[in-house]
Design a protein around this motif. Structure first.
Motif, PDB file in Angstrom:
ATOM      1  N   ALA A 536       0.848  -1.195   0.000  1.00  0.00           N
ATOM      2  CA  ALA A 536       0.000   0.000   0.000  1.00  0.00           C
ATOM      3  C   ALA A 536       0.882   1.243   0.000  1.00  0.00           C
ATOM      4  CB  ALA A 536      -0.927   0.002   1.221  1.00  0.00           C
ATOM      5  N   ARG A 537       0.257   2.403  -0.143  1.00  0.00           N
ATOM      6  CA  ARG A 537       0.999   3.658  -0.123  1.00  0.00           C
ATOM      7  C   ARG A 537       1.669   3.896   1.239  1.00  0.00           C
ATOM      8  NH1 ARG A 537      -3.812   5.156  -2.957  1.00  0.00           N
ATOM      9  NH2 ARG A 537      -3.449   6.257  -4.932  1.00  0.00           N
ATOM     10  N   LYS A 538       2.649   4.784   1.214  1.00  0.00           N
ATOM     11  CA  LYS A 538       3.356   5.160   2.435  1.00  0.00           C
ATOM     12  C   LYS A 538       2.371   5.648   3.499  1.00  0.00           C
ATOM     13  CE  LYS A 538       7.222   7.950   4.103  1.00  0.00           C
ATOM     14  NZ  LYS A 538       8.406   8.738   3.737  1.00  0.00           N
ATOM     15  N   TYR A 539       2.581   5.134   4.721  1.00  0.00           N
ATOM     16  CA  TYR A 539       1.746   5.445   5.887  1.00  0.00           C
ATOM     17  C   TYR A 539       0.293   5.021   5.730  1.00  0.00           C
ATOM     18  CZ  TYR A 539       5.737   7.754   7.915  1.00  0.00           C
ATOM     19  OH  TYR A 539       6.980   8.009   8.434  1.00  0.00           O
ATOM     20  N   HIS A 540       0.014   4.151   4.785  1.00  0.00           N
ATOM     21  CA  HIS A 540      -1.300   3.522   4.671  1.00  0.00           C
ATOM     22  C   HIS A 540      -1.239   2.092   5.239  1.00  0.00           C
ATOM     23  CE1 HIS A 540      -2.158   6.982   2.212  1.00  0.00           C
ATOM     24  NE2 HIS A 540      -3.371   6.566   1.921  1.00  0.00           N
ATOM     25  N   ASP A 541      -0.500   1.934   6.314  1.00  0.00           N
ATOM     26  CA  ASP A 541      -0.315   0.616   6.913  1.00  0.00           C
ATOM     27  C   ASP A 541      -1.631   0.028   7.416  1.00  0.00           C
ATOM     28  OD1 ASP A 541       2.113   2.272   6.995  1.00  0.00           O
ATOM     29  OD2 ASP A 541       3.069   0.525   7.907  1.00  0.00           O
ATOM     30  N   ASN A 542      -2.484   0.862   8.015  1.00  0.00           N
ATOM     31  CA  ASN A 542      -3.795   0.375   8.465  1.00  0.00           C
ATOM     32  C   ASN A 542      -4.645  -0.078   7.286  1.00  0.00           C
ATOM     33  OD1 ASN A 542      -3.859   0.631  11.388  1.00  0.00           O
ATOM     34  ND2 ASN A 542      -3.731   2.845  11.083  1.00  0.00           N
ATOM     35  N   GLN A 543      -4.611   0.697   6.207  1.00  0.00           N
ATOM     36  CA  GLN A 543      -5.377   0.319   5.016  1.00  0.00           C
ATOM     37  C   GLN A 543      -4.828  -0.965   4.401  1.00  0.00           C
ATOM     38  OE1 GLN A 543      -4.287   3.287   5.859  1.00  0.00           O
ATOM     39  NE2 GLN A 543      -5.929   4.791   5.630  1.00  0.00           N
ATOM     40  N   LEU A 544      -3.520  -1.170   4.519  1.00  0.00           N
ATOM     41  CA  LEU A 544      -2.912  -2.417   4.044  1.00  0.00           C
ATOM     42  C   LEU A 544      -3.481  -3.609   4.806  1.00  0.00           C
ATOM     43  CD1 LEU A 544      -0.685  -3.815   2.317  1.00  0.00           C
ATOM     44  CD2 LEU A 544       0.886  -3.396   4.219  1.00  0.00           C
ATOM     45  N   PHE A 545      -3.628  -3.468   6.118  1.00  0.00           N
ATOM     46  CA  PHE A 545      -4.195  -4.557   6.917  1.00  0.00           C
ATOM     47  C   PHE A 545      -5.688  -4.734   6.650  1.00  0.00           C
ATOM     48  CE2 PHE A 545      -0.206  -4.869   8.879  1.00  0.00           C
ATOM     49  CZ  PHE A 545      -0.190  -5.983   9.700  1.00  0.00           C
ATOM     50  N   ALA A 546      -6.375  -3.650   6.346  1.00  0.00           N
ATOM     51  CA  ALA A 546      -7.785  -3.776   5.964  1.00  0.00           C
ATOM     52  C   ALA A 546      -7.918  -4.596   4.690  1.00  0.00           C
ATOM     53  CB  ALA A 546      -8.403  -2.389   5.774  1.00  0.00           C
ATOM     54  N   ALA A 547      -7.031  -4.315   3.716  1.00  0.00           N
ATOM     55  CA  ALA A 547      -7.050  -5.084   2.476  1.00  0.00           C
ATOM     56  C   ALA A 547      -6.708  -6.545   2.742  1.00  0.00           C
ATOM     57  CB  ALA A 547      -6.064  -4.478   1.480  1.00  0.00           C
ATOM     58  N   LEU A 548      -5.717  -6.791   3.598  1.00  0.00           N
ATOM     59  CA  LEU A 548      -5.347  -8.164   3.936  1.00  0.00           C
ATOM     60  C   LEU A 548      -6.509  -8.903   4.585  1.00  0.00           C
ATOM     61  CD1 LEU A 548      -3.134 -10.360   4.197  1.00  0.00           C
ATOM     62  CD2 LEU A 548      -2.594  -9.375   6.442  1.00  0.00           C
ATOM     63  N   SER A 549      -7.235  -8.204   5.447  1.00  0.00           N
ATOM     64  CA  SER A 549      -8.373  -8.830   6.130  1.00  0.00           C
ATOM     65  C   SER A 549      -9.413  -9.315   5.134  1.00  0.00           C
ATOM     66  CB  SER A 549      -9.002  -7.832   7.107  1.00  0.00           C
ATOM     67  OG  SER A 549     -10.045  -8.421   7.832  1.00  0.00           O
ATOM     68  N   LEU A 550      -9.643  -8.516   4.093  1.00  0.00           N
ATOM     69  CA  LEU A 550     -10.591  -8.917   3.054  1.00  0.00           C
ATOM     70  C   LEU A 550     -10.018 -10.051   2.204  1.00  0.00           C
ATOM     71  CD1 LEU A 550     -13.122  -8.523   1.273  1.00  0.00           C
ATOM     72  CD2 LEU A 550     -11.867  -6.716   0.062  1.00  0.00           C
ATOM     73  N   LEU A 551      -8.769  -9.926   1.807  1.00  0.00           N
ATOM     74  CA  LEU A 551      -8.187 -10.887   0.869  1.00  0.00           C
ATOM     75  C   LEU A 551      -7.965 -12.247   1.488  1.00  0.00           C
ATOM     76  CD1 LEU A 551      -5.610  -8.594  -0.966  1.00  0.00           C
ATOM     77  CD2 LEU A 551      -7.880  -9.273  -1.713  1.00  0.00           C
ATOM     78  N   ARG A 552      -7.645 -12.295   2.768  1.00  0.00           N
ATOM     79  CA  ARG A 552      -7.391 -13.611   3.377  1.00  0.00           C
ATOM     80  C   ARG A 552      -8.650 -14.469   3.391  1.00  0.00           C
ATOM     81  NH1 ARG A 552      -8.465 -13.142   9.315  1.00  0.00           N
ATOM     82  NH2 ARG A 552      -7.118 -14.940   9.700  1.00  0.00           N
ATOM     83  N   ASN A 553      -9.813 -13.841   3.400  1.00  0.00           N
ATOM     84  CA  ASN A 553     -11.056 -14.607   3.297  1.00  0.00           C
ATOM     85  C   ASN A 553     -11.230 -15.168   1.884  1.00  0.00           C
ATOM     86  OD1 ASN A 553     -11.846 -14.148   5.983  1.00  0.00           O
ATOM     87  ND2 ASN A 553     -12.681 -12.144   5.455  1.00  0.00           N
ATOM     88  N   ILE A 554     -10.873 -14.359   0.895  1.00  0.00           N
ATOM     89  CA  ILE A 554     -10.974 -14.816  -0.488  1.00  0.00           C
ATOM     90  C   ILE A 554      -9.943 -15.917  -0.771  1.00  0.00           C
ATOM     91  CG2 ILE A 554     -10.689 -14.108  -2.900  1.00  0.00           C
ATOM     92  CD1 ILE A 554     -11.719 -11.325  -2.052  1.00  0.00           C
ATOM     93  N   PHE A 555      -8.747 -15.749  -0.220  1.00  0.00           N
ATOM     94  CA  PHE A 555      -7.669 -16.714  -0.457  1.00  0.00           C
ATOM     95  C   PHE A 555      -7.699 -17.887   0.518  1.00  0.00           C
ATOM     96  CE2 PHE A 555      -4.961 -12.943  -2.124  1.00  0.00           C
ATOM     97  CZ  PHE A 555      -5.520 -13.088  -3.393  1.00  0.00           C
ATOM     98  N   ASN A 556      -8.590 -17.817   1.497  1.00  0.00           N
ATOM     99  CA  ASN A 556      -8.687 -18.862   2.523  1.00  0.00           C
ATOM    100  C   ASN A 556      -7.353 -19.036   3.251  1.00  0.00           C
ATOM    101  OD1 ASN A 556     -10.059 -20.821   4.029  1.00  0.00           O
ATOM    102  ND2 ASN A 556      -9.431 -22.477   2.657  1.00  0.00           N
ATOM    103  N   SER A 557      -6.750 -17.891   3.646  1.00  0.00           N
ATOM    104  CA  SER A 557      -5.453 -17.888   4.320  1.00  0.00           C
ATOM    105  C   SER A 557      -5.660 -17.838   5.832  1.00  0.00           C
ATOM    106  CB  SER A 557      -4.632 -16.669   3.884  1.00  0.00           C
ATOM    107  OG  SER A 557      -4.417 -16.677   2.487  1.00  0.00           O
ATOM    108  N   PRO A 558      -4.675 -18.332   6.624  1.00  0.00           N
ATOM    109  CA  PRO A 558      -4.801 -18.285   8.089  1.00  0.00           C
ATOM    110  C   PRO A 558      -4.691 -16.867   8.628  1.00  0.00           C
ATOM    111  CG  PRO A 558      -2.638 -19.126   7.437  1.00  0.00           C
ATOM    112  CD  PRO A 558      -3.445 -19.014   6.184  1.00  0.00           C
TER     113      PRO A 558
END
Length: 558
Positions: A536-558
């Motif tokens: 994600a963009r610089k200092y968008h670390d929280n938004q990066l984790f928001a995206a991960l939270s969504l994607l891990r459900n799609i990818f069925n990741s732990p």
């Protein structure tokens, strides 16, 4: 190499130093070895004739009890903390299990530099007594064993920059370690790293770290010991550092999670005994390496809740929401198939296709928009960053290694090659380099905005784990150090298959790209895991984790 009373599997030899150096090294190894009880030592036949994939040995070797196998294999840090708090497990039980598994992992991969189980058990006993007396834990990491990269100070242990002359005894914790200790973490080992800290092979005077899934491949660097240890479930959370991919590269090589935050997010005070010339140009970050996404979030929440910026004014006090961060709109995801400089090797291309196909499914259309993304200036960034790492021409690191009679390892020599010929930069040279870096960052940000994405998914490396002494191209991670964007690598179900080949229509994007193909054709990568990288963009670390939270459900990741 010196003969050890606690032998570790090694793949490929490392150069020998002077007779005097090898004697000093032998003494260090003996001190380590003498701490290890006989009953924790693997049978010599395993060490002398190991399988290529050693990942199943810790659970099958008979050293761990069934309960210890369950503790180390069936939990992440979040569930371990809950189990200790509810008194399903004691801290002593957990620390014992991980200490034993760590020393097994070390014999298989040479992942440790120090192992202090007895001290760790004393810490754990005090935590159990506190819980019994007060009916509550000391903090969110109560009883959780945490492994620490060798150069990070932990009171009462040694640290180094990957070579003998830099070893020092630390009397106090670094700020990060102090916060973790106050939260209840238990420290039981420190992990191996490269000579000089600045390349992708964790090969120090302690030995070469091997990849658990294919011992003829690298575990990565510079936090390779951590990656191998966590992959073998000898640690649940480790602390790494990243100035060119040193968290993300090893994590990807070993199939685990790793997070490089934006710089000045997490404390790094006292991490290095002497200042690093590279940080005049490229900022380092520290972050977690672990086996689940929620463990990364637990780590970040714990550290930032301690308000480290109150003691370190260089840190930026950004509130942490992590996995709880809401997505305001449909997530726009850019897919990186290649960076225009190096075409990834076949299993990485399969992983990109796997992710793209899942994300492009019509059932996700209301949540995400998928588009192609081409990183700006990858070749230019690689050229610039290699120069910027060594404004001293590598003189300080080279001198530190040679001063004790230690031999210089192949990738140490390689990383300095060009800069050594140029020599020490002047102050004006640095001014010009930083101007060029900042101009590049503006152009990169402009290109990102024009391509209109929130996050990007792409390779974490040009291939799976590389063969030993061939970790030459960190382009897919160092780019984001250059522009200072946060990145997470996450596991995929993709594993390298025997006989995989490049597409018949392949045409090299550069000389480096052609070299990467040649490296693929001259090694066996079978069984090595593949991670992908989310940025994600610089200092968008929280938004990066928001995206991960969504994607891990799609990818069925732990």
């Amino acid at each position: 190499m010196s003969v050890r009373s606690l032998p570790t599997i090694q793949s490929g030899s490392l150069p020998l130093g002077t007779t005097e150096f090898e004697a000093k090294r032998s003494t260090l190894l003996s001190v380590f070895d003498e701490k290890v009880p006989r009953e924790y030592r693997l049978p010599r036949e395993i060490l002398e004739n190991p399988p290529t994939d050693v990942s199943s040995i810790p659970a099958s070797c008979g050293i761990l009890t069934p309960e210890e196998i369950d503790i180390t294999e069936s939990n992440d840090a979040v569930s371990l903390a809950e189990a200790i708090s509810s008194r399903k497990y004691t801290a002593v039980m957990v620390v014992m299990a991980y200490s034993k598994r760590a020393i097994i992992a070390h014999q298989l991969t040479c992942c440790l530099t120090q192992w202090f189980m007895e001290d760790a058990l004393e810490q754990a006993k005090k935590l159990d007594a506190y819980l019994a007396e007060n009916g509550k834990t000391v903090g969110p990491l109560h009883g959780i064993p945490i492994s620490i990269k060798d150069h990070i100070p932990v009171a009462g242990t040694f640290s180094s920059l990957g070579c003998y002359s830099t070893i020092v005894k630390d009397e106090t914790d670094s700020q990060m370690v102090e916060i973790l200790r106050n939260a209840g973490a238990v420290f039981y080992c420190k992990t191996n790293q490269p000579q000089s800290l600045m390349h992708l092979e964790s090969d120090s005077l302690w030995g070469r770290v091997l990849n658990p899934f294919n011992i003829h491949l690298s575990a990565g660097g510079s936090t390779g010991g951590e990656a191998a240890l966590i992959a073998l479930k000898g640690s649940v959370i480790g602390v790494g550092t990243d100035i060119g991919g040193s968290i993300r590269g090893p994590s990807a090589f070993c199939g685990i999670y790793g997070f490089k935050p934006t710089s000045y997010t997490l404390p790094m005070r006292s991490f290095l005994a002497s200042p690093a010339a590279a940080e005049l140009n490229i900022l380092c970050s520290t972050g977690p390496m672990c086996r689940s996404a929620r463990d990364m979030d637990l780590f970040m929440t714990t550290i930032l809740a301690a308000k480290p910026y109150l003691l370190d004014p260089s840190l930026i006090p950004i509130p942490w929401t992590g996995m709880r961060t809401p997505l305001q709109n449909r997530l726009k995801i850019g897919i990186i198939s290649n960076d225009g400089f190096i075409q990834p090797q076949p299993p990485v291309m399969r992983a990109i296709s796997w992710a793209k196909n899942l994300l492009s499914d019509d059932s996700h259309a209301s949540l995400i928009e998928v588009k192609e993304f081409k990183p700006f200036g990858a070749a230019e960034a690689w050229s610039k960053i290699l120069h910027m790492y060594w404004p001293d021409g590598g003189q300080v690191s080279r001198g530190a290694i040679l001063s004790s009679g230690e031999a210089i390892h192949p990738l140490s020599e390689w990383v300095w090659k060009e800069q050594q010929a140029i020599g020490m930069k002047t102050a004006q040279d640095l001014n010009v380099m930083r101007r060029d870096r900042d101009n590049f960052r503006h152009e990169f940000a402009k290109s990102w905005e024009e391509q209109d994405v929130d996050v990007v998914i792409g390779p974490a490396f040009v291939g799976p784990a590389c063969a030993h002494d061939t970790g030459f191209y960190w382009t897919y991670t160092s780019l984001y150090n250059f522009v200072d964007y946060p990145g997470i690598v996450f596991p995929t179900p993709i594993r390298t298959k025997p006989g995989e080949q490049y597409d018949p229509g392949y045409a090299p994007l550069s000389d480096a790209c052609q070299h990467v193909k040649e490296l693929w054709e001259t090694s066996n990568f079978e069984g090595s895991p593949i991670d992908l990288q989310l940025v994600a963009r610089k200092y968008h670390d929280n938004q990066l984790f928001a995206a991960l939270s969504l994607l891990r459900n799609i990818f069925n990741s732990p």
